[in-house]
Design an enzyme around this catalytic site. Sequence first.
Site, short mmCIF file in Angstrom:
data_model
loop_
_atom_site.label_atom_id
_atom_site.label_comp_id
_atom_site.label_asym_id
_atom_site.label_seq_id
_atom_site.Cartn_x
_atom_site.Cartn_y
_atom_site.Cartn_z
N GLN A 250 0.83 -1.21 0.00
CA GLN A 250 0.00 0.00 0.00
C GLN A 250 0.86 1.25 0.00
O GLN A 250 0.56 2.23 -0.68
CB GLN A 250 -0.90 -0.01 1.24
CG GLN A 250 -2.19 0.76 1.06
CD GLN A 250 -3.06 0.13 -0.01
OE1 GLN A 250 -3.05 -1.07 -0.21
NE2 GLN A 250 -3.79 0.96 -0.73
N HIS A 253 2.18 3.06 -3.30
CA HIS A 253 1.29 3.79 -4.21
C HIS A 253 1.80 5.21 -4.46
O HIS A 253 1.93 5.65 -5.58
CB HIS A 253 -0.13 3.85 -3.65
CG HIS A 253 -0.99 2.71 -4.05
ND1 HIS A 253 -1.49 2.57 -5.32
CD2 HIS A 253 -1.45 1.65 -3.34
CE1 HIS A 253 -2.22 1.46 -5.38
NE2 HIS A 253 -2.21 0.89 -4.20
N GLU A 318 -9.92 2.41 3.64
CA GLU A 318 -10.20 1.96 2.28
C GLU A 318 -10.13 0.43 2.20
O GLU A 318 -11.04 -0.22 1.69
CB GLU A 318 -9.20 2.59 1.33
CG GLU A 318 -9.34 2.17 -0.11
CD GLU A 318 -8.24 2.73 -0.99
OE1 GLU A 318 -8.39 2.67 -2.22
OE2 GLU A 318 -7.21 3.19 -0.45
N HIS A 319 -9.02 -0.13 2.67
CA HIS A 319 -8.84 -1.59 2.71
C HIS A 319 -8.67 -2.02 4.16
O HIS A 319 -7.92 -1.40 4.92
CB HIS A 319 -7.57 -2.01 1.95
CG HIS A 319 -7.48 -1.48 0.56
ND1 HIS A 319 -6.82 -0.31 0.26
CD2 HIS A 319 -7.96 -1.95 -0.61
CE1 HIS A 319 -6.90 -0.08 -1.05
NE2 HIS A 319 -7.58 -1.07 -1.60
N ASP A 352 -6.78 -5.88 -5.63
CA ASP A 352 -6.29 -4.81 -6.49
C ASP A 352 -6.32 -5.21 -7.96
O ASP A 352 -6.48 -4.36 -8.84
CB ASP A 352 -4.84 -4.44 -6.13
CG ASP A 352 -4.76 -3.48 -4.95
OD1 ASP A 352 -5.80 -2.92 -4.58
OD2 ASP A 352 -3.65 -3.29 -4.42
N HIS A 411 -51.44 22.20 -3.62
CA HIS A 411 -51.30 20.75 -3.46
C HIS A 411 -52.65 20.15 -3.00
O HIS A 411 -53.09 19.11 -3.51
CB HIS A 411 -50.22 20.43 -2.42
CG HIS A 411 -48.83 20.53 -2.96
ND1 HIS A 411 -48.29 21.70 -3.40
CD2 HIS A 411 -47.86 19.59 -3.09
CE1 HIS A 411 -47.03 21.50 -3.78
NE2 HIS A 411 -46.76 20.20 -3.62
#
Length: 420
Positions: A250, A253, A318-319, A352, A411
């Site tokens: 990770q 990245h 995220e993960h 991934d 209405h």
Amino acid sequence: MKVIKEPQLRAEEDNRSLRDAVTEIIDHVRCGGDQALREYNERFDACSRESLRVSEEEIKAAYQELTKEETEDLKAACENIRAFAMAQKETLKPLEAFSPQPGIFLGHRIIPVDSCCCYVPGGNYPLYSTALMLAVPARVAGVKRVAACSPAAKGTNRINAKTLAALDIAGVDEIYAVGGAQAIAAFSYGTESIRPVDMIVGPGNRFVTEAKRQCYGQVGIDFVAGPSEVLVIADDRANPRAVAADLLAQSEHDVNASGILVATDEAFARRVMEAVDEELETLATAGIARQSWERFGKVCVAKDLREAIDFANACAPEHLELNIGRPEDVIEALTNYGSLFIGENTAEVFGDYASGTNHTLPTLRAARYTGGVWAGTFLKTCTHQSMTLEASRHLAPLAARLARGEGLAGHAFAAEMRAK
């Protein structure tokens, strides 16, 4: 919770400067159209191509640059992603003729958006896997026009060959060599050669993210994403080298990515930190991964699994990896994550690339209120109703009273007309 490696505080960005810069780009594209896009291509990517749309000849040439194995790998990953997207779509069903009382019939239809753009980054790495993750569920959802864009590789006039092949394999209709905030503006408002779309999906740098934020409303988006994240919950039975590998996978990245370990044993946590240092000595991407780990890596020791779970739910990563003896015992207690990876055999990297779940996931705690991209991202649930004359007359007085209570006489009158 004991913290044995504390991350640096993220510096506050000059958001006003970023907003102003992106607004200028959007306005320039809206006024200047294709010529503005060519100017930004030259300025940011040293790309001087005249035609923004990728031709069929370019796509065919891209396949020639790939080995047979590379092409087959893309197709194999695509099939797993497609199979899961189709299974997910099947969970969304139309609803017909539900009747809360006699004569009233309610329902909904599941309708795909007409068009979308898949934004595929091309910065540090050619993210051809993202091409599959975005375009496949859009196509499965039934989107009629699936477009895509990606910046040309710096110093060239071409999108990465594997990215082009992946987009073609995924079934994209139109591909454009343009990236950055200018691409978001183009697909939101349109230019001479790019028709606007209904939705834009995909990750990108902070300029892309800010452009999606500013264009939201004119166009739909998946979510506003930030740096990538992983949180690993591990006990002393886990493999410290495997955990270290997942944290660094990770971290590589980009320099702002975040790898977090929550261990239930301090000695194990320190073994993981040692394993991280050892792997960094030989990792080809250590230049980025080391910066990310040193700046934003975090290691904690929880007194028990309950504390680890509470921490994970608060982080909404995220993960999220469960690298513990009996992960099935805690799954129901976990409520905030983009995607969950259960057990030591289930490396986050599988998601991934090739297992089938989507890797375009919420970051920055957005997992508290949304999941990742899936077939449903491109589908609208639209309600409808009908009723008999008797049901209409029966319901009208109730609707009229409620309307008059809000002071909306028009209405009420529209309801009372049905009571006659």
